[in-house]
Scaffold this active site. Sequence first.
Site, short mmCIF file in Angstrom:
data_model
loop_
_atom_site.label_atom_id
_atom_site.label_comp_id
_atom_site.label_asym_id
_atom_site.label_seq_id
_atom_site.Cartn_x
_atom_site.Cartn_y
_atom_site.Cartn_z
N PRO A 2 0.82 -1.19 0.00
CA PRO A 2 0.00 0.00 0.00
C PRO A 2 0.86 1.25 0.00
CG PRO A 2 -0.22 -1.26 2.05
CD PRO A 2 0.98 -1.74 1.34
N GLU A 3 0.47 2.18 -0.82
CA GLU A 3 1.06 3.51 -0.80
C GLU A 3 0.03 4.43 -0.15
OE1 GLU A 3 2.92 4.63 -4.50
OE2 GLU A 3 3.04 2.56 -5.14
N HIS A 96 -1.74 -15.94 8.19
CA HIS A 96 -0.94 -14.71 8.24
C HIS A 96 -1.64 -13.55 8.95
CE1 HIS A 96 1.88 -16.75 5.71
NE2 HIS A 96 1.05 -16.80 4.70
N ARG A 115 4.08 -11.31 4.10
CA ARG A 115 5.53 -11.14 4.04
C ARG A 115 6.12 -10.62 5.34
NH1 ARG A 115 7.11 -8.47 -1.65
NH2 ARG A 115 9.16 -9.13 -0.99
#
Length: 289
Positions: A2-3, A96, A115
């Site tokens: 995400p930006e 996750h 990640r």
Amino acid sequence: MPELPEVETILLGLRAALRDRRIISSETRADLRWPVPDDLSIRADGKRVREVTRLGKYLLVGLVRGPTLLIHLGMSGRIRITPGAEARAGYTPLRHEHVTLTFDDSSRVGLVDPRRFGCFLLLDGGRELAHPLLRDLGTDPLESGFDAAHLVAQLRGKRGPIKITLLDQRVVAGLGNIYVSEILYRARIHPERVSASLTVEEVTRLAEIIPAVLREAIEAGGSTLRDYVDAQGRPGAFQHLHKVYAREGQPCPECPGYPACGGIRRIVQAGRSGFFCPRLQPPLSLLDA
DNA sequence: CGAGACCCCTGGCTGC
DNA sequence: TGCAGCCAGGGGTCTC
């Protein structure tokens, strides 16, 4: 992942879901970039949410008379919100889902990050900006202080390529790899131009285009390339409006040179892919050297 | 100070 | 079908 536009979209969902909610319990299943504080429950359980804000790509959840939760989503992080009615019927953490908060209406907020490049930390309430991760952040482009004069000052003396400079969160807080390519394309500036060599006219253009592109992306709900979804699980639509990102070899939509020009180019700078139109974004200015 | 290499980690896709 | 290799929206840390 995400930006700024994606984080902003998540922020709006999170803010609506957490208004006046109180944390009942918190669970940690794995560490992220840094360990999730092991006193999370001790410090956060029982505390009411005061406000949910954003600084660049960081989310801040301030608690009344308590710490502030600092969340960064890294490359693959997302927020999962489950309404109370649904969670009461049974709640299973996703694969996750490393942190889950349970609120006083039984709703849950989970941080899912395959990640684990993201983080979940606790900051002392009232002293958030003193934290090393936030202390050096540049101006957020959606704030009023972000204008041409500010950007000119930020680029002064910078000898690195403009794309890398714009990705530096100390220079501008919130830009990432997708939007920087789209912004430089729209500003007609080659990504390898030396930052300090941009003319005042070019920087002025940048200072207008940066917030404009980000606002358009927020309007569209962000960009979903593979797995981004907002806090309600909805994908964004701005990827359909990308002009250059991940479009190597394809025709630039605003350039008459195709196919002779070879289409959009991909270059690697600081190990990250960037995309541009070789005709509309000429490589050198007379000031470069 | 700046620039670059390397690292963290999982998963999806491609090509053999 | 399996597997190796590459790539990915971020950014901290270390070296030069």
